[in-house]
Design an enzyme around this catalytic site. Sequence first.
Site, PDB file in Angstrom:
ATOM      1  N   ASP A 257      54.048  88.213 -27.508  1.00 29.29           N
ATOM      2  CA  ASP A 257      54.512  87.271 -28.473  1.00 29.29           C
ATOM      3  C   ASP A 257      55.873  88.084 -29.122  1.00 29.29           C
ATOM      4  O   ASP A 257      56.089  88.154 -30.374  1.00 29.29           O
ATOM      5  CB  ASP A 257      53.684  87.077 -29.333  1.00 29.29           C
TER       6      ASP A 257
ATOM      7  N   VAL B  25      50.281  87.163 -44.613  1.00 27.15           N
ATOM      8  CA  VAL B  25      50.320  88.323 -44.875  1.00 27.15           C
ATOM      9  C   VAL B  25      51.016  88.378 -46.389  1.00 27.15           C
ATOM     10  O   VAL B  25      51.868  87.559 -46.795  1.00 27.15           O
ATOM     11  CB  VAL B  25      51.752  88.939 -43.984  1.00 27.15           C
TER      12      VAL B  25
ATOM     13  N   GLY C  65      51.078  83.186 -40.457  1.00 28.82           N
ATOM     14  CA  GLY C  65      51.113  83.068 -38.828  1.00 28.82           C
ATOM     15  C   GLY C  65      49.793  82.082 -38.485  1.00 28.82           C
ATOM     16  O   GLY C  65      49.243  81.491 -39.089  1.00 28.82           O
ATOM     17  N   SER C  66      49.532  81.922 -37.167  1.00 26.70           N
ATOM     18  CA  SER C  66      48.631  81.386 -36.714  1.00 26.70           C
ATOM     19  C   SER C  66      47.107  81.678 -36.902  1.00 26.70           C
ATOM     20  O   SER C  66      46.085  80.786 -37.168  1.00 26.70           O
ATOM     21  CB  SER C  66      48.752  81.367 -35.000  1.00 26.70           C
ATOM     22  N   PHE C  67      46.946  82.957 -37.493  1.00 28.45           N
ATOM     23  CA  PHE C  67      45.624  83.395 -37.577  1.00 28.45           C
ATOM     24  C   PHE C  67      45.599  84.049 -39.183  1.00 28.45           C
ATOM     25  O   PHE C  67      44.507  84.733 -39.244  1.00 28.45           O
ATOM     26  CB  PHE C  67      45.516  84.561 -36.427  1.00 28.45           C
TER      27      PHE C  67
ATOM     28  N   LYS D  19      47.662  92.019 -43.762  1.00 27.23           N
ATOM     29  CA  LYS D  19      47.456  90.774 -43.173  1.00 27.23           C
ATOM     30  C   LYS D  19      46.104  90.481 -43.056  1.00 27.23           C
ATOM     31  O   LYS D  19      45.235  91.155 -42.566  1.00 27.23           O
ATOM     32  CB  LYS D  19      47.790  91.347 -41.591  1.00 27.23           C
TER      33      LYS D  19
ATOM     34  N   VAL E 201      54.227  86.854 -48.250  1.00 24.43           N
ATOM     35  CA  VAL E 201      55.319  86.889 -47.731  1.00 24.43           C
ATOM     36  C   VAL E 201      55.433  86.461 -46.211  1.00 24.43           C
ATOM     37  O   VAL E 201      56.774  86.342 -45.566  1.00 24.43           O
ATOM     38  CB  VAL E 201      55.766  88.363 -47.470  1.00 24.43           C
TER      39      VAL E 201
END
Length: 1015
Positions: A852, A728, A723-725, A745, A720
């Site tokens: 963020d 998810v 992200g940068s790390f 995550k 879904v």
Amino acid sequence: MAIERTWPLWLLSLLTHTLLLLTATSQSQSINGDDLSALLSFKFLIRNDPKNILSSWDAVSNATNKSAPVFCQWKAVSCNDHRHPGRVTTLNLSDAGLVGTISPQLGNLTLLRVLDLSANSLDGDIPTSLGGCSKLHAMNLSNNHLSGNIPADLGQLSKLEVFDVGHNNLTGDIPRSLSNLTTLVRFIIERNFIHGQDLSWMGNLTSLTHFVLEGNSFTGNIPESFGKMANLIYFSVQNNQLEGHVPLPIFNLSSIRFLDLGFNRLSGSLPRDVGIKLPRINRFNTLNNHFEGIIPPTFSNASALEVLLLRANKYHGLIPREIGIHGNLKVLMIGDNVLQASQSSDWEFLTSLTNCSSLITLDVGQNSLAGAMPINIANLSKELSWIDLSGNQIIGTIPADLWKLKLTSLNLSYNLFTGTLPSDIGRLAILKSVYVNHNRIDGKIPQSLGNITQLIYLSLSNNFLDGSIPISLGNFTKLEVMDLSCNTLIGQIPQEILTIPSLTRRLNLSNNALIGSIPTQIEHLNNLAKMDFSMNKLSGGIPQAIGSCVQLSSLNLRGNLFLGQIPESLNNLRSLEILDLSNNNLEGHIPEFLANFTLLTNLNLSFNKLSGPVPNTGIFRNATVVSLSGNKMLCGGPTYLQFPSCSSGDSVQRLHVLIFCILGALIFSVCCITAYCFIKTRMKTNAIDNENLFLNDMNERISYAELQAATESFSPANLVGSGSFGNVYTGNLIIDQNLVPVAIKVLNLEQRGASRSFLTECDALRRIRHRKLVKVITVCSGLDQNGDEFKALVLEFICNGSLDEWLHANTTTISTSSRRLNLMKRFSIALDVAEALEYLHHHIVPSIVHCDIKPSNILLDDDLVAHVTDFGLAKIMNAEPCTKSSSFVIKGTIGYVAPEYGSGSPVSMEGDIYSYGVLLLEMFTGRRPTDNFTDGTTCLVDYVKSAYPTNLLEILDVSATYNGNTEDIIEIVICPIFRLGLACCKESPRERMKMDDVVKELNAIKKGFSANAYA
């Protein structure tokens, strides 16, 4: 035989002349008697003669004496006919203060030439018998209380030159018989209730010089035949219901001096070559038509033009560059139209106005004039005293040499002026009003402003002024209104401005950052009507001295830090209609005397710490007047308030309970502080300990196998977000014997910094408990099926996706998502995020900075309640001061990162506030901070600044629909929201609002939002 006698001719002639003389004398005595009885009849119907003008009319003993009747010597009566010396020719009782009715017997004054009964208090009808005064040249019955119709018999007055019945209560139509008055010069029936449709017959009155129909109910068109009135000087039909076009010949009448077409429904356009000659006059009327068209582009024939009044119509196009070419203009009022200027050449009309050395009034306000003015205003006439440029889009700075002019009024409000207020503004010694509100003026308020001692109105609101309020403003001796609201002023309220004796109408210092207490000198404002100190940081108690301001009708102190009880001295303020003390820290009981404030329409004491019983009488029984929400210790009162009933326990027992609670709170605080110090000293510096601490806190940890099964081996169908790390996924886990949807995550540990992000998020999430933050359920830290390190966070599943998907529909498969976020829903989401950040910044120890904040990190649930997520970059604030490093990594996302982070400044709560401000602007414009802006601005913040405050509707996201009046929406919601966003995005971190103040501001907006039921 009878003797025949012959009469001599001379004797017969003598007898004939004697007989004729006796007959004439008898007739003269009879007519004189009619004049006398007419005057006495008039006096008899006068009920009040305050100036005793009619007292001389008691001398009637010789009224019928041969050739010199006594009434010819009476005040206000003249007998100036040489052929008929004993007849009344003038009756002038103007402004005599008479009360009564007009006697019908005045019609017997058959030689009357002038009848002037104006400016009295006469009532009743205009006598029909006045039509018998065939010699009348002037009839003035204006400014009375006459009623009924205009008699048709007045059309018999063939010699009438002046007919003025204005300012009465006359009704009906204008009789057509008045068209017979071909000698009429002045025809005035203004300010009555006369109506009619066909005015064409009036075109026969070709001798007219003054034609005034204003303030009636005429409909239909202005007849073309009016253009034949070659002698017309004064023409006014304002405030009627006339429609259609204006006959072009009217504009070419060389004799016309005054033309008033206001308050009608006229349409069409003016001719291209107009020769309107308007010599100087002393009467200025504002025009407010639906008159559409263009101002004539040439004024070649208008060489004598001195006064041009076209205000409040719908003229469009450019202002003619030749408008002042002949140099005779003294008054130019063309404001409140749709006139335009978009490039420098469109402003050349100002160049021609520099020729007008006698110009005293310039009004081009409320139009669509944009850009910078090509000349300095100070180059205009040195006699210029009144300038109105308001309600345009004028840019640039305010001219520094305005002091060269003899200004008494300066209105620059609702424009885009930048820079500072001129330091020499204090040299405008005779200035009476200054309106510079709703611009972008920054810097400090000049000390020299206090030199303008004649000032009556001062409005500098809705700018970016900073610094403290100069104490020199206390020098004003005639000031009635001071409005410095909606700026960023700091410091205390100067006691000097609270001693201005003339300050009687309004003092508004709201929406600034003022601190300290209200000075006791407030007692000197005992004639002030409205006081607003709301939305500042004022503290201390509400002073008892405020009870001396006995004329207050509105007192607003909401959104401050006031402590203590509501002072008893407020009992003196019985003229209050609005009292708002909400959003403070007031405590104690609600004073009983407030129930007896019968004039109050709004009593707001909500969100304080008030306690005890609520009065159940007077205004407290009116649910539309009283607001007490947010006071949890109140009880009793009317049922609509839904407070719990008050207990009847012994007061001593309640005192003991109170003491016990206070002691318990103190002991608990000491224990918490001790525990915190102990934990802090034992805290390990190794980041792995933070992870273990978090993992140990969890009731149950989960294995890799369980997560693999829940996500169908981490299937792309369950992905879904990324992200940068890491990624998810969605899945279903059995938790407490229930199948629960979750978000998983999974960290990409090959990505540099991913492990640190995981540890940071673990450390942050173990500290927080808030319903507007995404809840962590458990974690997984171990090895995957290949023996590689695996780390994942299991979070509650928020079903409606991210705010980014809703704001920008092209990023999601749900094409209609953004359409469902109306104005109210966006506002609620903004408040949710603000409350979450307020919790992180102010309600946990140590504080957490998210680092963020952006739409993709805000998730929406079934009810569109926002939940902040992704604490991978979060920073837990330590007690030790942060220092800059020579090598640093900017935390956050481009477009949302605070500018100071780019220069190596440490992470701070102010950085979150900047990101939130950008988020707020993005939510209500629908524009990403990284978009390309075509208006010349380079970022979202500057894009909004360029539209604030006059063009906000143009940048508002079209999907942010709402109901209600547009002006109310702008004032109550849109303008405050964008102002708040810009306040959060201040360049300097110290100037940004704190998150607790942001939440207060949003709650205040929400109250106005909800009160007007907008959505």
